[in-house]
Design an enzyme around this catalytic site. Structure first.
Site, short mmCIF file in Angstrom:
data_model
loop_
_atom_site.label_atom_id
_atom_site.label_comp_id
_atom_site.label_asym_id
_atom_site.label_seq_id
_atom_site.Cartn_x
_atom_site.Cartn_y
_atom_site.Cartn_z
N LYS A 12 10.47 0.92 -0.63
CA LYS A 12 12.63 0.83 -0.14
C LYS A 12 13.78 1.63 -0.44
O LYS A 12 14.16 1.43 0.72
CB LYS A 12 12.74 -0.51 -1.46
CG LYS A 12 14.05 -1.10 -2.39
CD LYS A 12 14.17 -2.05 -2.82
CE LYS A 12 15.85 -2.06 -2.88
NZ LYS A 12 15.39 -3.08 -4.92
N GLU A 65 6.33 10.00 -3.93
CA GLU A 65 5.07 10.62 -3.59
C GLU A 65 5.04 10.46 -2.56
O GLU A 65 4.08 10.84 -1.61
CB GLU A 65 4.52 9.90 -4.49
CG GLU A 65 4.58 10.58 -6.31
CD GLU A 65 5.73 9.46 -7.20
OE1 GLU A 65 7.25 9.82 -6.16
OE2 GLU A 65 5.22 9.50 -8.20
N GLY A 86 11.49 -4.08 -6.14
CA GLY A 86 10.38 -3.10 -5.54
C GLY A 86 9.09 -3.99 -6.10
O GLY A 86 8.73 -4.75 -5.65
N ARG A 87 9.41 -4.06 -7.43
CA ARG A 87 7.83 -4.88 -7.50
C ARG A 87 8.31 -6.30 -7.11
O ARG A 87 7.43 -6.99 -8.33
CB ARG A 87 8.07 -4.80 -9.76
CG ARG A 87 9.02 -4.84 -10.59
CD ARG A 87 9.37 -4.60 -11.88
NE ARG A 87 10.36 -4.31 -12.83
CZ ARG A 87 11.00 -3.91 -12.34
NH1 ARG A 87 11.46 -2.78 -12.13
NH2 ARG A 87 12.76 -3.87 -13.73
N GLU A 90 7.27 -2.62 -16.41
CA GLU A 90 8.98 -1.86 -16.03
C GLU A 90 9.80 -3.25 -15.95
O GLU A 90 10.95 -3.01 -16.28
CB GLU A 90 8.44 -2.02 -14.22
CG GLU A 90 9.51 -0.98 -13.96
CD GLU A 90 9.12 0.15 -12.70
OE1 GLU A 90 8.77 1.22 -12.52
OE2 GLU A 90 9.63 -0.90 -11.66
N HIS A 148 -18.74 -5.50 -21.80
CA HIS A 148 -19.22 -4.60 -21.26
C HIS A 148 -18.05 -3.69 -22.08
O HIS A 148 -19.39 -2.10 -22.18
CB HIS A 148 -20.43 -4.35 -20.63
CG HIS A 148 -21.32 -5.81 -20.64
ND1 HIS A 148 -22.40 -5.74 -21.54
CD2 HIS A 148 -21.35 -7.37 -19.68
CE1 HIS A 148 -22.74 -7.39 -21.32
NE2 HIS A 148 -22.21 -7.81 -20.33
N LYS A 187 11.36 11.27 -13.11
CA LYS A 187 11.45 12.06 -11.38
C LYS A 187 12.31 13.35 -11.37
O LYS A 187 11.82 13.87 -11.19
CB LYS A 187 11.82 10.74 -11.51
CG LYS A 187 10.92 9.75 -10.52
CD LYS A 187 11.53 9.17 -9.51
CE LYS A 187 11.56 7.40 -9.67
NZ LYS A 187 11.72 6.45 -8.93
O1 F6P Z 1 9.17 3.56 -10.41
C1 F6P Z 1 10.07 3.46 -10.15
C2 F6P Z 1 10.39 2.79 -9.00
O2 F6P Z 1 11.65 2.30 -8.52
C3 F6P Z 1 9.93 1.22 -8.68
O3 F6P Z 1 10.40 0.00 -9.44
C4 F6P Z 1 9.29 1.08 -7.04
O4 F6P Z 1 8.52 -0.09 -7.13
C5 F6P Z 1 9.29 2.40 -6.71
O5 F6P Z 1 9.98 3.04 -7.69
C6 F6P Z 1 8.89 2.62 -5.56
O6 F6P Z 1 10.18 2.67 -4.65
P1 F6P Z 1 10.13 2.55 -3.23
O7 F6P Z 1 9.17 1.50 -3.19
O8 F6P Z 1 12.03 2.72 -2.69
O9 F6P Z 1 9.47 4.16 -3.26
#
Ligand code: F6P
Length: 534
Positions: A196, A202, A254-255, A340, A371, A500
């Protein structure tokens, strides 16, 4: 605590050692009366300690939901700490209009959806090809909400895959992308960067590695990249053509984003029509949530059962146990969605929360979990409310006997959790084996199951794009209802920020550069790691 919370707590205390089985004895219609059916789904919550009085009190708690729900669906800025509307529901109900700041957001939502459909179709039919021919593999790079939803759904809907293979890379651990790219051909791979913000470290690190990998195999690596993002200027910096950038607005969290562009990899895998069936399932759940009375409203009932177990009974965790191997990633998806969203300690108005907030959510598919960790659920000292999910029909008619066994196990577990096994029953078992005296007593005690352990069962007809859409929307709204009842903002996530920020400051420490301000333990660990890497 409001009066209702006090009455609920007192009622729970008054129940004392009441057994769930006694509730069935007192009410012969309990199985049906404490099941909620809607839209082809059945949620059985009869195997919990919620009796008629608890149900009525819980329903009182849900009173503020109606107004808040309408505020959400009509685009009010209910995400107050980020000053944003919450309109992911607009991504799955493509009809009509939603006015935000005086403008209808739906024409742009529909346009983007059509562009996604067109691009997915081109990738699937080969009219969009890689530099070495038809796209065989799609690698979705994203994390959190930009990974868990589509990854969970792609696995869940494996029987519907008829497009290129899809892979998901999320972890900054190089092992993730290395293992994924191994064996793929850059000339026939499409990389979809899902972020987003297009800043997440990452995702950007993995995307850079993928670009380098692609550059080693094709002349124009960016031509085989697509971006799913709200940050058009950043995607342009990566040289990704605007016609392969699919944007969405800040009112999609995001979620909650798998219904729009973040679902592109899923759409490529299962096809636009099945993706639309997924949206239709979500939209059907929205209509149900918006119109059904609280006592008949699936998301409301799921939320109230959750509140009963966590806030009233004090059970610290809840296990999500899908008896469906293809829902293996559902618990991880729900961990983000629920923890979250509702893992907060401050109420919307900034005051300290007076109640415990969200429980720890965890789980694995059955029967594997049986199990592994069910031992603790049956005989451990902690009570873990279990949420079973089972489909009446599988997808392999030739393996119907497997599915029957799967269902039998699911039902048997909820029955065993409720009934348990008494000391007398255990003693009889040991006697039958020929044990006597002190040894009989000792051995029997190990074989006692306390029972009275609550569980619910969500029954679906079959796992399809439509029913998956229903399930995801059901859980989204459950989280919303729980958040409203607790008075928190379920749509921000400030708790992920500190780690972060500090990760950026720890990196120089590992490289032996000046990095003031770290605690002695962190400095010590960094020094050990520097030595080990030297
Ligand atoms: O972990 C925090 C967060 O902002 C989540 O809410 C989101 O889904 C994720 O990082 C990824 O964010 P982005 O889509 O901006 O890379």
């Amino acid at each position: 605590m409001t009066d209702i919370w006090t009455r609920l707590t007192e009622h729970r205390k008054a129940q004392g050692a009441l057994r769930i089985e006694a509730l069935f004895q007192a009410d012969p219609d309990r199985a049906a009366g404490f099941s909620t059916s809607a839209e082809g789904l059945v949620f059985d919550w009869s195997k919990t300690g919620i009796d008629a009085k608890a149900r009525d009190l819980l329903l009182e708690l849900a009173a503020p939901v109606t107004a808040r729900r309408e505020a959400m669906f009509t685009g009010e800025r209910i995400n107050e700490t980020e000053d944003r509307a919450v309109l992911h529901t607009a991504l799955r109900n493509l009809e009509g209009s939603v006015i935000l700041d005086g403008e209808d957001v739906m024409p742009e939502v529909r346009r983007t959806h059509e562009r996604m459909r067109a691009f997915a179709t081109q990738v699937r039919d080969g009219s969009f090809a890689g530099q070495g021919g038809r796209i065989t593999d799609v690698v979705n790079i994203g994390i959190g909400g930009s990974d868990l939803g589509p990854a969970m759904a792609a696995r869940a809907l494996a029987p519907f895959h008829d497009g290129p293979r899809v892979h998901f890379v999320s972890n900054v651990d190089g092992a993730d992308i290395a293992d994924t790219l191994k064996g793929l051909d850059p000339a026939t791979t499409l990389v979809v960067v899902a972020s987003k913000t297009f800043t997440t470290i990452e995702t950007m690190t993995n995307a850079r590695t993928a670009l380098d990998w692609m550059a080693a195999g094709v002349a124009d690596p960016a031509a085989q990249f697509a971006a799913l993002s709200s940050a058009a200027e950043r995607t342009a910096e990566w040289g990704i053509e605007p016609n392969r950038v699919f944007g969405f607005e800040d009112w999609v969290g995001g979620r909650y984003s798998m219904w729009g562009p973040i679902g592109l990899s899923l759409m490529i895998a299962i096809g636009p029509d099945d993706f639309d069936r997924f949206l239709a399932g979500g939209a059907a759940m929205d209509r149900h949530f918006r119109s059904a009375k609280p006592a008949e409203n699936l998301p409301v009932i799921l939320a109230l059962v959750g509140i009963w177990h966590h806030q009233v009974c004090g059970y610290a965790t809840r296990a999500v146990l899908p008896y469906d191997n293809r829902l293996a990633r559902l618990p991880a998806y729900l961990q983000q969605l629920e923890m979250e969203s509702n893992g907060k300690r401050v109420a919307m108005d900034g005051s300290d929360l007076s109640l415990p907030s969200g429980p720890v959510v965890w789980g694995e598919p059955g029967t594997n979990g049986q199990h592994a960790f069910y031992q603790l659920i049956h005989q451990g000292t902690a009570v873990v409310p279990c949420e079973f999910i089972i489909a009446a029909r599988g997808h392999e008619p030739e393996l119907a006997h497997h599915h029957l066994l799967l269902i039998a196990n699911c039902l048997a577990q909820s029955e065993a959790l409720m009934r348990g096994r008494s000391l007398d029953e255990a003693r009889a078992l040991m006697q039958a084996k020929g044990l006597t005296g002190a040894e009989l007593d000792r051995q029997a005690r190990h074989r006692v199951f306390p029972g009275n352990r609550p569980s619910t069962t969500l029954l679906i007809p079959q796992l399809t794009p439509y029913t998956l859409g229903q399930i995801v929307a059901l859980y989204e709204h459950r989280v919303f209802v729980e958040g409203v009842i607790l008075g928190i903002n379920s749509f921000d996530q400030w708790g992920v920020e500190l780690g972060k920020e500090l990760a950026l400051k720890v990196a120089p420490l590992l490289e032996g550069k000046p990095a003031p301000g770290h605690d002695p333990s962190t400095r010590h660990l960094a020094a050990l790691i520097r030595d080990a890497r030297a």
